[in-house]
Design a protein around this motif. Structure first.
Motif, PDB file in Angstrom:
ATOM      1  N   GLN A 230       0.795  -1.227   0.000  1.00 45.37           N
ATOM      2  CA  GLN A 230       0.000   0.000   0.000  1.00 45.37           C
ATOM      3  C   GLN A 230       0.827   1.278   0.000  1.00 45.37           C
ATOM      4  O   GLN A 230       0.296   2.343  -0.298  1.00 45.37           O
ATOM      5  N   LEU A 231       2.093   1.163   0.351  1.00 43.05           N
ATOM      6  CA  LEU A 231       2.888   2.360   0.602  1.00 43.05           C
ATOM      7  C   LEU A 231       4.136   2.373  -0.287  1.00 43.05           C
ATOM      8  O   LEU A 231       4.997   1.509  -0.147  1.00 43.05           O
ATOM      9  N   PRO A 232       4.230   3.341  -1.196  1.00 40.08           N
ATOM     10  CA  PRO A 232       5.363   3.375  -2.125  1.00 40.08           C
ATOM     11  C   PRO A 232       6.725   3.401  -1.436  1.00 40.08           C
ATOM     12  O   PRO A 232       7.658   2.745  -1.885  1.00 40.08           O
ATOM     13  N   GLU A 233       6.869   4.145  -0.334  1.00 39.80           N
ATOM     14  CA  GLU A 233       8.178   4.206   0.316  1.00 39.80           C
ATOM     15  C   GLU A 233       8.580   2.873   0.933  1.00 39.80           C
ATOM     16  O   GLU A 233       9.764   2.554   1.004  1.00 39.80           O
ATOM     17  N   ALA A 234       7.615   2.072   1.325  1.00 43.56           N
ATOM     18  CA  ALA A 234       7.926   0.732   1.826  1.00 43.56           C
ATOM     19  C   ALA A 234       8.427  -0.140   0.681  1.00 43.56           C
ATOM     20  O   ALA A 234       9.383  -0.903   0.836  1.00 43.56           O
ATOM     21  N   ARG A 235       7.801  -0.032  -0.475  1.00 42.22           N
ATOM     22  CA  ARG A 235       8.245  -0.783  -1.654  1.00 42.22           C
ATOM     23  C   ARG A 235       9.668  -0.355  -2.032  1.00 42.22           C
ATOM     24  O   ARG A 235      10.514  -1.178  -2.343  1.00 42.22           O
ATOM     25  N   GLN A 236       9.932   0.943  -1.997  1.00 38.90           N
ATOM     26  CA  GLN A 236      11.266   1.452  -2.322  1.00 38.90           C
ATOM     27  C   GLN A 236      12.300   0.933  -1.325  1.00 38.90           C
ATOM     28  O   GLN A 236      13.417   0.571  -1.708  1.00 38.90           O
ATOM     29  N   TYR A 237      11.940   0.914  -0.057  1.00 36.47           N
ATOM     30  CA  TYR A 237      12.858   0.397   0.974  1.00 36.47           C
ATOM     31  C   TYR A 237      13.202  -1.057   0.696  1.00 36.47           C
ATOM     32  O   TYR A 237      14.367  -1.448   0.755  1.00 36.47           O
ATOM     33  N   LEU A 238      12.202  -1.868   0.389  1.00 31.67           N
ATOM     34  CA  LEU A 238      12.453  -3.278   0.083  1.00 31.67           C
ATOM     35  C   LEU A 238      13.337  -3.423  -1.154  1.00 31.67           C
ATOM     36  O   LEU A 238      14.257  -4.235  -1.176  1.00 31.67           O
TER      37      LEU A 238
END
Length: 60
Positions: A46-54
């Protein structure tokens, strides 16, 4: 920690992300990379910054 946990369990992406970061850094909880990854994956849906972190951590 308690409220982040409750909100994360209810599907709140920002709480999932924050909880993941707490586990990753050992802030207020014992460091636990497995739980950090689990919560970050949930947040990443749901959260783009979480995807970027991964994505960044997979490249390292």
């Amino acid at each position: 920690m308690h409220w982040f946990q409750k909100a994360a369990q209810q599907g709140h992406a920002r709480a999932q992300f924050n909880l993941a970061m707490m586990y990753a850094r050992g802030e207020g909880v014992a460091r636990n990379d497995a739980l950090a990854f689990e919560w970050m994956q949930k947040a990443a849906n749901q959260l783009p910054e979480a995807r970027q972190y991964l994505d960044r951590t997979r490249k390292e």
